[in-house]
Design a protein around this motif. Structure first.
Motif, PDB file in Angstrom:
ATOM      1  N   PHE A 545       0.834  -1.211   0.000  1.00  0.00           N
ATOM      2  CA  PHE A 545       0.000   0.000   0.000  1.00  0.00           C
ATOM      3  C   PHE A 545       0.866   1.257   0.000  1.00  0.00           C
ATOM      4  CE2 PHE A 545      -3.393  -2.879   1.240  1.00  0.00           C
ATOM      5  CZ  PHE A 545      -4.500  -2.322   0.641  1.00  0.00           C
ATOM      6  N   ALA A 546       1.944   1.200   0.759  1.00  0.00           N
ATOM      7  CA  ALA A 546       2.832   2.362   0.805  1.00  0.00           C
ATOM      8  C   ALA A 546       3.481   2.604  -0.546  1.00  0.00           C
ATOM      9  CB  ALA A 546       3.892   2.151   1.873  1.00  0.00           C
ATOM     10  N   GLN A 547       3.826   1.505  -1.255  1.00  0.00           N
ATOM     11  CA  GLN A 547       4.418   1.673  -2.568  1.00  0.00           C
ATOM     12  C   GLN A 547       3.417   2.270  -3.549  1.00  0.00           C
ATOM     13  OE1 GLN A 547       7.507   1.348  -3.241  1.00  0.00           O
ATOM     14  NE2 GLN A 547       7.353   1.750  -5.436  1.00  0.00           N
ATOM     15  N   VAL A 548       2.159   1.821  -3.460  1.00  0.00           N
ATOM     16  CA  VAL A 548       1.122   2.402  -4.326  1.00  0.00           C
ATOM     17  C   VAL A 548       0.950   3.886  -4.018  1.00  0.00           C
ATOM     18  CG1 VAL A 548      -1.339   2.351  -4.890  1.00  0.00           C
ATOM     19  CG2 VAL A 548      -0.071   0.213  -4.643  1.00  0.00           C
ATOM     20  N   ARG A 549       0.880   4.206  -2.709  1.00  0.00           N
ATOM     21  CA  ARG A 549       0.734   5.606  -2.346  1.00  0.00           C
ATOM     22  C   ARG A 549       1.979   6.399  -2.761  1.00  0.00           C
ATOM     23  NH1 ARG A 549      -2.255   8.837   1.036  1.00  0.00           N
ATOM     24  NH2 ARG A 549      -3.922   7.491   0.269  1.00  0.00           N
ATOM     25  N   ARG A 550       3.126   5.796  -2.637  1.00  0.00           N
ATOM     26  CA  ARG A 550       4.357   6.498  -3.024  1.00  0.00           C
ATOM     27  C   ARG A 550       4.357   6.785  -4.523  1.00  0.00           C
ATOM     28  NH1 ARG A 550       7.444   3.194  -1.029  1.00  0.00           N
ATOM     29  NH2 ARG A 550       7.879   4.213   0.969  1.00  0.00           N
ATOM     30  N   LEU A 551       3.903   5.773  -5.326  1.00  0.00           N
ATOM     31  CA  LEU A 551       3.833   5.999  -6.768  1.00  0.00           C
ATOM     32  C   LEU A 551       2.846   7.110  -7.101  1.00  0.00           C
ATOM     33  CD1 LEU A 551       3.898   2.303  -8.074  1.00  0.00           C
ATOM     34  CD2 LEU A 551       5.722   3.997  -8.184  1.00  0.00           C
ATOM     35  N   LYS A 552       1.707   7.084  -6.414  1.00  0.00           N
ATOM     36  CA  LYS A 552       0.729   8.145  -6.665  1.00  0.00           C
ATOM     37  C   LYS A 552       1.292   9.507  -6.281  1.00  0.00           C
ATOM     38  CE  LYS A 552      -3.563   5.490  -6.309  1.00  0.00           C
ATOM     39  NZ  LYS A 552      -4.865   5.378  -5.604  1.00  0.00           N
ATOM     40  N   LEU A 553       1.962   9.537  -5.142  1.00  0.00           N
ATOM     41  CA  LEU A 553       2.561  10.811  -4.729  1.00  0.00           C
ATOM     42  C   LEU A 553       3.649  11.255  -5.694  1.00  0.00           C
ATOM     43  CD1 LEU A 553       2.777  10.360  -0.861  1.00  0.00           C
ATOM     44  CD2 LEU A 553       1.298  11.923  -2.112  1.00  0.00           C
ATOM     45  N   GLN A 554       4.426  10.275  -6.166  1.00  0.00           N
ATOM     46  CA  GLN A 554       5.441  10.640  -7.157  1.00  0.00           C
ATOM     47  C   GLN A 554       4.803  11.139  -8.443  1.00  0.00           C
ATOM     48  OE1 GLN A 554       7.788   7.084  -7.454  1.00  0.00           O
ATOM     49  NE2 GLN A 554       8.933   7.490  -5.546  1.00  0.00           N
ATOM     50  N   GLN A 555       3.702  10.441  -8.853  1.00  0.00           N
ATOM     51  CA  GLN A 555       2.985  10.929 -10.035  1.00  0.00           C
ATOM     52  C   GLN A 555       2.408  12.316  -9.783  1.00  0.00           C
ATOM     53  OE1 GLN A 555       0.079   7.908 -10.854  1.00  0.00           O
ATOM     54  NE2 GLN A 555       1.521   6.602 -11.987  1.00  0.00           N
ATOM     55  N   LEU A 556       1.845  12.477  -8.594  1.00  0.00           N
ATOM     56  CA  LEU A 556       1.304  13.794  -8.257  1.00  0.00           C
ATOM     57  C   LEU A 556       2.415  14.839  -8.214  1.00  0.00           C
ATOM     58  CD1 LEU A 556      -1.142  15.453  -7.431  1.00  0.00           C
ATOM     59  CD2 LEU A 556      -0.732  14.775  -5.060  1.00  0.00           C
ATOM     60  N   GLN A 557       3.580  14.401  -7.711  1.00  0.00           N
ATOM     61  CA  GLN A 557       4.713  15.319  -7.696  1.00  0.00           C
ATOM     62  C   GLN A 557       5.129  15.680  -9.126  1.00  0.00           C
ATOM     63  OE1 GLN A 557       8.208  13.629  -5.931  1.00  0.00           O
ATOM     64  NE2 GLN A 557       9.107  15.618  -5.445  1.00  0.00           N
ATOM     65  N   GLN A 558       5.155  14.652  -9.973  1.00  0.00           N
ATOM     66  CA  GLN A 558       5.480  14.930 -11.378  1.00  0.00           C
ATOM     67  C   GLN A 558       4.417  15.817 -12.029  1.00  0.00           C
ATOM     68  OE1 GLN A 558       5.981  11.142 -13.262  1.00  0.00           O
ATOM     69  NE2 GLN A 558       7.871  10.650 -12.138  1.00  0.00           N
ATOM     70  N   LEU A 559       3.136  15.544 -11.673  1.00  0.00           N
ATOM     71  CA  LEU A 559       2.057  16.362 -12.220  1.00  0.00           C
ATOM     72  C   LEU A 559       2.239  17.817 -11.805  1.00  0.00           C
ATOM     73  CD1 LEU A 559      -0.695  16.744 -13.611  1.00  0.00           C
ATOM     74  CD2 LEU A 559      -1.765  16.086 -11.432  1.00  0.00           C
ATOM     75  N   LYS A 560       2.479  18.024 -10.500  1.00  0.00           N
ATOM     76  CA  LYS A 560       2.672  19.394 -10.034  1.00  0.00           C
ATOM     77  C   LYS A 560       3.914  20.011 -10.654  1.00  0.00           C
ATOM     78  CE  LYS A 560      -0.879  19.385  -7.311  1.00  0.00           C
ATOM     79  NZ  LYS A 560      -2.050  20.261  -7.579  1.00  0.00           N
ATOM     80  N   LYS A 561       4.928  19.175 -10.851  1.00  0.00           N
ATOM     81  CA  LYS A 561       6.137  19.679 -11.467  1.00  0.00           C
ATOM     82  C   LYS A 561       5.882  20.074 -12.917  1.00  0.00           C
ATOM     83  CE  LYS A 561      10.613  20.338 -11.849  1.00  0.00           C
ATOM     84  NZ  LYS A 561      11.275  21.496 -11.215  1.00  0.00           N
ATOM     85  N   CYS A 562       5.180  19.186 -13.642  1.00  0.00           N
ATOM     86  CA  CYS A 562       4.876  19.487 -15.056  1.00  0.00           C
ATOM     87  C   CYS A 562       4.004  20.729 -15.166  1.00  0.00           C
ATOM     88  CB  CYS A 562       4.195  18.289 -15.714  1.00  0.00           C
ATOM     89  SG  CYS A 562       5.286  16.874 -15.945  1.00  0.00           S
ATOM     90  N   GLU A 563       2.964  20.774 -14.371  1.00  0.00           N
ATOM     91  CA  GLU A 563       2.069  21.934 -14.448  1.00  0.00           C
ATOM     92  C   GLU A 563       2.778  23.194 -13.985  1.00  0.00           C
ATOM     93  OE1 GLU A 563      -1.365  20.887 -12.227  1.00  0.00           O
ATOM     94  OE2 GLU A 563      -2.238  19.679 -13.834  1.00  0.00           O
TER      95      GLU A 563
END
Length: 845
Positions: A545-563
């Motif tokens: 679960f932590a890995q899934v949340r970490r991936l989502k957070l990383q994706q969210l981090q990438q999303l915020k970074k891209c935007e």
């Protein structure tokens, strides 16, 4: 309390006793009978005074203690009415005659009959009694007669009597016996009191009897103590010590009372002598010259002293033996008690303690049960505290016992080593049990803590992620990593504790004798392994679960970074647009400058295009991330629209700006060309005015140029007006809304100034040309010839002369040197011509 006199008498008695030897035995003072019933050197007692108190109270015969001049004892028959009617036993003459010493008895008794009162009518029976009692020990018999008058006594010797009495008076009696050896009744100074003598005699005999009994008891006790030294192993030390202490009464208290009795008796005799005025400085001898103790008194007191000293010596010896034996028994009792205490400690450990420890094999299935077992174990340790304290004390006592009784060292060390083995083995098992319980408590506590952490972690993961910016995403990602690190650390600790617990459960347990007493820990092992399995399973689930949340957070981090980067791209495009606008506003009409500006604009345009393409890529990636995260796509669409608008604004604005710049450049170029042509015409006109050339030549040679200038002027002026009109309009409209961004006023001012300059010079040129052509026509008509000229012509010539040196360029068109178009000389000349045109126009105004 004792009076001072009593204290003095007691001290005197002690000092007198100290003159003798305490080592003499009481047995040396015992009477030894002879033929005369007397002791050799001591007083022999045939009968005791206590057995004939009533007879002695009759005062029928006295032994005052006096001696005749030879040293023989004096036996006195006082004036008595009963002496002639009593038997031999009633007179107790044998008892009295046994009292003097053997040396005195050997000298023979001097017998005195006080017949001054005519009490003795017949003395033969008494002589018979004396002969039977004393035999040859009678030295002489004197019948004391009155000093005056007839003798009241006559004696006729019989065959069966060997004693022949003699009549004597008191006066003549002193020739035989010194006065101090005669009683006061016979005219002497010896103060004899029969009642006091009887009292002292009874006390002496009682003391002698007690002393003998005590001496015998001390001897028996001595034998008893020495005899028990070899046969007391079968009796317990406690019983031995009790029996030994029971001897204290016979060894210490009774002898001391008897000795005190003897001392008191001795003191009483001394007190009697002091009361009688006798000298007591030396009781070892009798001085017949003065009042001293009698020999009987001296013998009695010496006898008391020897008995006391003998008892003291014997008592001291037996007391030393008793004390030594008491110390030995005390040591033996201490050793026995120490051995018994060792056995008690060992028996308690091997008995109740072993049962208690063996009964505690559980480790608990939860934290609460394990902690309760820990408390129970602490209670067991408290119960063992006293035994441990006793054990430590016994070890210390064993060292002292070995030093005090080295002959028992081997036995003591063997028992101590055995106790050490048992106690240390039990203590090791107790400590191992404690470690096992503490490990179980820690393990179950960590399991509870991990379960709570996992529950909180899963609950935290179930909350939707709401992050406004990349900083919030980073903080959440950091919090996730921290929670994971904490969870991993606690899990690792719990696994280590569980493995440690399993290792302790698998170790064998042996008692003090090496026997295996390991309990069955299979159930506990299965329980620990089950908890570890559950823990690992939940940990794996949490990590997934932590890995899934970490991936989502990383994706969210990438999303915020891209935007965020896309937003930065939009900002950059707008900034590049502002820079391009600024750069295009720097146009001065100079071709070189304009070329540099064009190069900069192209570079800005390339940068903006690359930024736009980069922004599109970022938004495309952000779109995929939003779709992956199932986020709303509208923010991405809005941002893409703003990026497109920014690029459109840049591209169209720069394009419009470039178009305007090209138009501006073309305008300035054409205007400069027109100004240049006008300046050439003005130069030629000035030459005409200076009569350097003729008007006809001017018209002929420059009519074509004049026509060209007119056409170009009209076109250029129209272009300038159109450019001003265009500059007044906004660059572009964005999404239906007018953008109120106006051009730099400097650019419009440049165009306006250029139009004014064109208009002024063209007007000057046109008016002069027109005037010249009209003048030519008048000249042809003969109207305008001669030196008369108009004032404005003079003024124009003056201005031209002040501003332009014509010799530089020649005096007429044909002599003018060619000038390269666009060169520095060209530009300088144009500037001068502009200034001439302005000056002329101002002057004409």
């Amino acid at each position: 309390m004792m009076s001072s006199a009593e204290v003095h008498r007691s001290d005197t008695m002690r000092s007198n006793f100290s003159t003798g030897s305490r080592q003499s035995s009481v047995r040396d003072a015992r009477p030894q009978s002879n033929g005369h019933s007397m002791s050799n050197g001591q007083i022999g007692i045939v009968r005791e005074a206590a057995q004939m108190v009533e007879i002695l109270k009759r005062e029928a015969v006295f032994l005052t203690g006096g001696r005749d001049r030879r040293g023989g004892p004096v036996l006195t028959f006082p004036a008595s009415n009963d002496s002639g009617q009593v038997s031999y036993e009633d007179l107790a003459t044998d008892y009295l005659c046994s009292l003097p010493s053997t040396e005195s008895a050997k000298l023979g008794f001097t017998v005195l009959f006080d017949n001054r009162e005519h009490h003795y009518k017949e003395v033969k029976p008494l002589l018979k009694l004396l002969q039977d009692a004393l035999g040859s020990s009678v030295f002489a018999v004197y019948i004391v007669q009155p000093e005056k008058g007839k003798l009241n006594f006559s004696f006729r010797r019989e065959r069966n009597l060997s004693i022949e009495p003699q009549n004597i008076t008191v006066a003549k009696l002193k020739n035989i016996i010194q006065p101090n050896q005669l009683s006061i009744e016979l005219g002497g100074s010896l103060d004899y009191k029969h009642a006091l003598w009887l009292e002292r005699r009874l006390g002496l005999e009682k003391f002698v009897k007690e002393a003998k009994n005590v001496a015998m008891e001390l001897e028996r006790t001595f034998i008893q103590i020495t005899d028990r030294l070899s046969r007391d192993e079968k009796i317990t030390p406690q019983e031995l010590l009790r029996q030994h202490q029971s001897l204290q009464e016979s060894v210490i208290y009774i002898p001391e009372r008897t000795i005190q009795h003897g001392r008191q008796l001795y003191q009483d005799w001394e007190d009697d002598a002091v009361a009688a005025g006798l000298q007591v400085a030396n009781i070892e001898r009798v001085d017949f010259a003065g009042p001293h103790f009698t020999l009987d008194q001296v013998a009695a007191m010496n006898h008391i002293k020897k008995l006391v000293e003998g008892l003291e010596g014997q008592l001291e010896r037996i007391q030393d033996l008793w004390r030594d034996r008491h110390v030995q028994l005390g040591d033996k009792l201490q050793l026995s008690e120490m051995e018994q205490a060792m056995r008690t400690v060992v028996d308690w450990i091997l008995g109740p303690a072993e049962k208690l420890l063996s009964s505690q094999t559980d480790i608990g299935t939860t934290y609460e049960t394990a902690d309760e077992l820990r408390k129970q174990h602490e209670q067991l340790e408290l119960k063992c505290t006293d035994s441990y304290g006793t054990y430590a004390e016994l070890r210390h006592k064993s060292v002292d016992a070995i030093e005090q009784q080295p002959e028992k060292a081997a036995d003591i060390e063997a028992q101590r080593d055995y106790m050490d083995t048992v106690c240390r083995s039990f203590a090791a098992r107790l400590q191992r049990r404690r470690n096992l319980i503490i490990t179980s408590v820690r393990f179950h506590r960590l399991v509870n803590e991990i379960n709570q952490l996992l529950d909180d972690f899963f609950k935290w993961l179930s909350i939707d992620m709401e992050c406004e910016d990349i900083k919030a995403v980073e903080e959440m990602l950091m919090a996730l990593n921290e929670k994971c690190d904490e969870l991993i650390a606690v899990c690792e600790q719990a696994v280590n504790e569980g493995q440690n617990l399993l290792d302790q459960l698998s170790l064998p347990v042996k008692n003090a004798f090496g026997q295996d007493v390991s309990p069955d820990n299979s159930k506990h092992t299965e329980h620990v392994e089950m908890l570890l399995g559950r823990l690992q399973a939940r940990r794996g689930e949490a990590e997934e679960f932590a890995q899934v949340r970490r991936l989502k957070l990383q994706q969210l981090q990438q999303l915020k970074k891209c935007e965020g980067d896309a937003e930065q791209a939009i900002t950059w495009i707008l900034e590049l647009y502002s820079a391009a606008v600024q750069k295009m506003s720097e146009g001065t009409g100079d071709p070189i400058t304009e070329q540099a500006i064009q190069a900069d604009l192209r570079e800005l345009q390339d940068t903006a295009k690359n930024t736009y393409e980069y922004g599109k890529q970022l938004l495309q990636a952000a779109l995929h991330l939003r779709r992956s995260l199932r986020y709303d796509l509208s923010p991405n669409n809005d941002q893409a629209q703003r990026l497109a608008d920014a690029w459109k604004q840049f591209s169209l604005g720069v394009q419009e700006r470039a178009s305007r710049l090209d138009t501006q450049t073309d305008f300035h170029r054409r205007a400069d060309q027109v100004l240049e042509d006008i300046d050439r015409l003005l130069v030629v006109i000035s030459q005409v005015m200076n009569s350097e050339i003729t008007v006809e030549s001017l018209v002929i040679s420059h009519s074509q140029l004049r026509s060209s200038v007119d056409n170009e002027y009209e076109l250029t002026t129209a272009m300038g007006q159109e450019l001003l009109h265009r500059l007044q309009k906004p660059m572009l409209s964005q999404r239906g809304q007018r953008q109120m961004e106006m051009e730099d006023p400097y650019v419009a001012a440049q165009v306006e100034n250029k139009l004014k300059e064109l208009e002024a010079k063209y007007k000057l040129m046109h008016e002069n040309w027109l005037e010249m052509t009209q003048g030519l026509q008048l000249a042809r008509d003969g109207t305008l010839l001669g030196p008369d000229r108009r004032p404005w012509q003079q003024q124009m010539n003056q201005v031209i002369e002040e501003t332009v040196t014509m010799t530089t360029y020649g005096s007429h068109l044909q002599s003018a040197p060619p000038i390269e178009r666009g060169g520095s000389e060209w530009e300088r000349l144009l500037q001068q011509l502009r200034e001439v045109g302005v000056a002329v126009m101002t002057s004409s105004s």
